[in-house]
Design a protein around this motif. Structure first.
Motif, PDB file in Angstrom:
ATOM      1  N   THR A  88      -1.927  -1.169  -9.435  1.00 33.71           N
ATOM      2  CA  THR A  88      -1.566   0.163  -8.313  1.00 33.71           C
ATOM      3  C   THR A  88      -2.711   0.519  -7.325  1.00 33.71           C
ATOM      4  N   PHE A 118      -5.117   1.376   2.563  1.00 32.69           N
ATOM      5  CA  PHE A 118      -4.455   2.241   1.548  1.00 32.69           C
ATOM      6  C   PHE A 118      -5.522   2.587   0.538  1.00 32.69           C
ATOM      7  N   ALA A 142       1.192   6.200   2.412  1.00 31.44           N
ATOM      8  CA  ALA A 142       2.121   5.932   1.373  1.00 31.44           C
ATOM      9  C   ALA A 142       3.388   6.319   1.812  1.00 31.44           C
ATOM     10  N   TRP A 217       3.218   1.461  -3.251  1.00 32.94           N
ATOM     11  CA  TRP A 217       2.714   2.147  -2.237  1.00 32.94           C
ATOM     12  C   TRP A 217       3.648   2.648  -1.067  1.00 32.94           C
ATOM     13  N   GLN A 220       6.057   4.986  -2.372  1.00 33.71           N
ATOM     14  CA  GLN A 220       5.704   6.453  -2.905  1.00 33.71           C
ATOM     15  C   GLN A 220       6.155   7.478  -2.090  1.00 33.71           C
ATOM     16  N   SER A 223       1.936  10.685   1.196  1.00 32.38           N
ATOM     17  CA  SER A 223       0.764  11.370   0.703  1.00 32.38           C
ATOM     18  C   SER A 223       0.327  12.569   1.715  1.00 32.38           C
TER      19      SER A 223
END
Length: 289
Positions: A88, A118, A142, A217, A220, A223
């Protein structure tokens, strides 16, 4: 934590001659190189997917080190560093912070390239007092469009490269135009300038873990970039087939204090290597302001 073993002042040599050092923290030995002046806020470089110390363009590192203390390193399980590579981005960011703290730094700037970008985003959000400024290149947020396709593209290019005896970076990092190919060959040549004490190649196990991390990522939920309050410089090539270039505009729009470098023409994922002179000059101005 331990302090760096036999760590002298930063090297004033070029990157191709910079010694490889090691620092141990919580049972993991991180290998790193540093050069440039001692004074000022250190600049920590976070490498791309499958990258090790020798995958940084020496023109970029030397250019930055002309004015800044620059540190490159292999994160846990990568290249010459020990341990197992996390699957991760968040765990990779945690390890990066452990490395920075092990060197005794209370404040740093970070430059993240591709997957390193990232990681840089997570570090900046989670450690607002540690990170002063951020440079992001060839990267995205993300959940950014196309990022979850990076593993498939990487595997495809690696297999093709093996069949054609061609470095997969040539197709992954540069455009297919005559100018892009010429720039790619020039960069690949520079990556071979260091002939002694080269880093260990990234292992298949490590690459697999990184591919899983990148895919996660990319899938997801977006963010909350508004939590990153540090000044951020964003750079990208205009035709990136790995991390689509439209991610750059998204980053610049959603980061509260961002500066966007005009997209490098006829350039892809390796745009900051291809346009190293322009990029280094802009990055140094940003970091000094």
């Amino acid at each position: 934590m331990t302090t760096p073993r036999n760590s002298p002042s930063p090297s004033t040599s070029t990157y191709k001659n910079a010694p490889t050092r090691s620092v141990s923290v919580r049972g993991t030995d991180f290998v790193y190189r540093e050069l440039g002046p001692e004074e000022g806020v250190p600049l920590i470089l976070l490498i791309h997917l499958a990258g090790v110390l020798d995958d940084w363009d020496p023109r970029v590192v030397d250019g930055l080190a002309a004015q800044r203390r620059v540190i490159t390193f292999d994160n846990r399980g990568v290249g010459g560093s020990s341990g197992s590579t996390p699957a991760t981005i968040e765990e990779m960011a945690h390890d990066a912070v452990l490395f920075i703290r092990a060197l005794g730094f209370d404040q740093v700037d970070v430059f993240g390239l591709s997957m390193g970008g990232f990681i840089a985003q997570v570090v900046a959000e989670r450690e607002p007092h540690l990170v002063r400024k951020v440079v992001l290149a060839g990267t995205g947020p993300a959940g950014g469009p196309g990022i979850d396709k990076v593993p498939a593209l990487t595997i495809q290019a690696t297999l093709k490269g093996a069949l054609t005896r061609q470095d997969p970076k040539l197709s992954l990092f540069f455009t297919a135009t005559a100018g892009g190919r010429q720039a790619g060959r020039a960069v690949l040549g520079r990556l071979k300038e260091r002939t002694q004490n080269r880093d260990t190649s990234v292992s298949p196990t490590s690459i697999l873990a990184q591919l899983k991390a990148v895919k996660r990522w990319g899938r997801q939920a977006p963010s909350d970039l508004s939590k990153i309050h540090q000044p951020v410089l964003v750079a990208h090539g205009e035709d990136d087939r790995m991390v689509p270039s439209r991610n750059t505009a998204d980053l610049a729009a959603r980061l509260p204090r961002s500066e966007l470098v005009p997209l490098f023409p006829d350039a892809g994922h390796g745009g900051v290597f291809q346009y190293h002179e322009e990029f280094v000059a802009r990055a140094l101005d940003f970091l000094a302001s």
